[in-house]
Scaffold this motif. Structure first.
Motif, PDB file in Angstrom:
ATOM      1  N   ILE A  14       0.683  -1.256  -0.157  1.00  0.00           N
ATOM      2  CA  ILE A  14       0.151  -0.098   0.146  1.00  0.00           C
ATOM      3  C   ILE A  14       0.837   1.364  -0.049  1.00  0.00           C
ATOM      4  CG2 ILE A  14      -1.943  -1.119   1.207  1.00  0.00           C
ATOM      5  CD1 ILE A  14      -1.101   0.361   3.709  1.00  0.00           C
ATOM      6  N   LYS A  42      -5.990   4.605   0.528  1.00  0.00           N
ATOM      7  CA  LYS A  42      -5.888   3.155  -0.104  1.00  0.00           C
ATOM      8  C   LYS A  42      -6.645   2.289   0.578  1.00  0.00           C
ATOM      9  CE  LYS A  42      -2.003   3.666  -3.239  1.00  0.00           C
ATOM     10  NZ  LYS A  42      -0.838   2.999  -3.776  1.00  0.00           N
ATOM     11  N   THR A  46     -10.361   0.525  -0.118  1.00  0.00           N
ATOM     12  CA  THR A  46     -10.173  -1.136  -0.137  1.00  0.00           C
ATOM     13  C   THR A  46     -11.467  -1.606   0.951  1.00  0.00           C
ATOM     14  OG1 THR A  46      -7.809  -1.180  -0.596  1.00  0.00           O
ATOM     15  CG2 THR A  46      -8.980  -3.346   0.270  1.00  0.00           C
ATOM     16  N   ASP A  49     -14.830  -0.904  -0.868  1.00  0.00           N
ATOM     17  CA  ASP A  49     -14.805  -1.454  -1.848  1.00  0.00           C
ATOM     18  C   ASP A  49     -15.068  -2.922  -1.562  1.00  0.00           C
ATOM     19  OD1 ASP A  49     -14.188   0.465  -3.571  1.00  0.00           O
ATOM     20  OD2 ASP A  49     -12.038  -0.210  -4.291  1.00  0.00           O
ATOM     21  N   VAL A  84      -7.461  -6.435   6.787  1.00  0.00           N
ATOM     22  CA  VAL A  84      -7.247  -5.869   5.699  1.00  0.00           C
ATOM     23  C   VAL A  84      -5.975  -4.737   5.720  1.00  0.00           C
ATOM     24  CG1 VAL A  84      -8.133  -4.031   4.011  1.00  0.00           C
ATOM     25  CG2 VAL A  84      -9.368  -6.031   4.510  1.00  0.00           C
ATOM     26  N   SER A  88      -1.341  -5.720   4.985  1.00  0.00           N
ATOM     27  CA  SER A  88      -0.556  -4.747   4.002  1.00  0.00           C
ATOM     28  C   SER A  88       0.751  -4.544   4.319  1.00  0.00           C
ATOM     29  CB  SER A  88      -1.412  -3.263   4.167  1.00  0.00           C
ATOM     30  OG  SER A  88      -2.855  -3.399   3.971  1.00  0.00           O
TER      31      SER A  88
END
Length: 161
Positions: A14, A42, A46, A49, A84, A88
């Motif tokens: 990321i 980001k 994410t 999304d 998540v 990263s």
């Protein structure tokens, strides 16, 4: 949930690749701040999304530590948000300060090692390798293929009913 440790360089990238002049501390600090802001954007995108339901999501990154706050719809959503962020590249620790709207038992977590498969992990936790779809489903939408896990990745292992 508290603090979660991750392998800093094992996750999805990321942070951009930036070159810094070691003699220019101010320039390096500014670049790091910019990278952290980009990373937060980001990560937030994410999470949106992936349609993880968190009200008032706020992520703050300081070096390799991420602090996350907000109200997650349920425990599974909260755990997925932590994964998540923590999975990263560049994040070593996630300080989870989220609250949960609909409580449920916390899952177990497993750090993938070389040679692991979801079947092998299912055998370890459930006594049956054929129960790997439970683990795959618990880690969707972050996992898109049950054969695509990597060493250092932290995954959720739901507690059997």
């Amino acid at each position: 949930m508290g603090l979660f440790s991750f392998i800093k360089n094992a996750g999805a990238k990321i942070f951009g690749i930036g070159t810094t002049n070691p003699d220019d501390a101010a320039k390096a600090a500014v670049e790091e701040l910019i990278l952290e802001k980009v990373a937060v954007k980001k990560l937030t995108k994410t999470i949106q999304d992936l349609q993880l339901q968190v009200e008032d999501l706020n992520i703050f990154i300081d070096g390799d530590i991420a602090i996350v706050t907000g109200l997650a719809y349920d425990q599974a959503t909260k755990e997925k948000v932590v994964l998540v962020i923590g999975n990263s590249k560049g994040i070593a620790l996630v300080d989870d300060r989220m609250e949960v709207e609909h409580t449920e038992p916390e899952a177990h977590f497993h750090t993938v090692i070389s040679g692991d498969t979801l079947g092998k992990i299912a055998k370890e936790f459930y006594g049956d390798a054929k129960k790997y779809p439970i683990i795959f489903e618990a880690n969707k939408p972050m996992l898109i293929d049950p054969d695509k896990i990597y060493p250092g990745q932290l995954i959720r292992i739901p507690i059997p009913n």
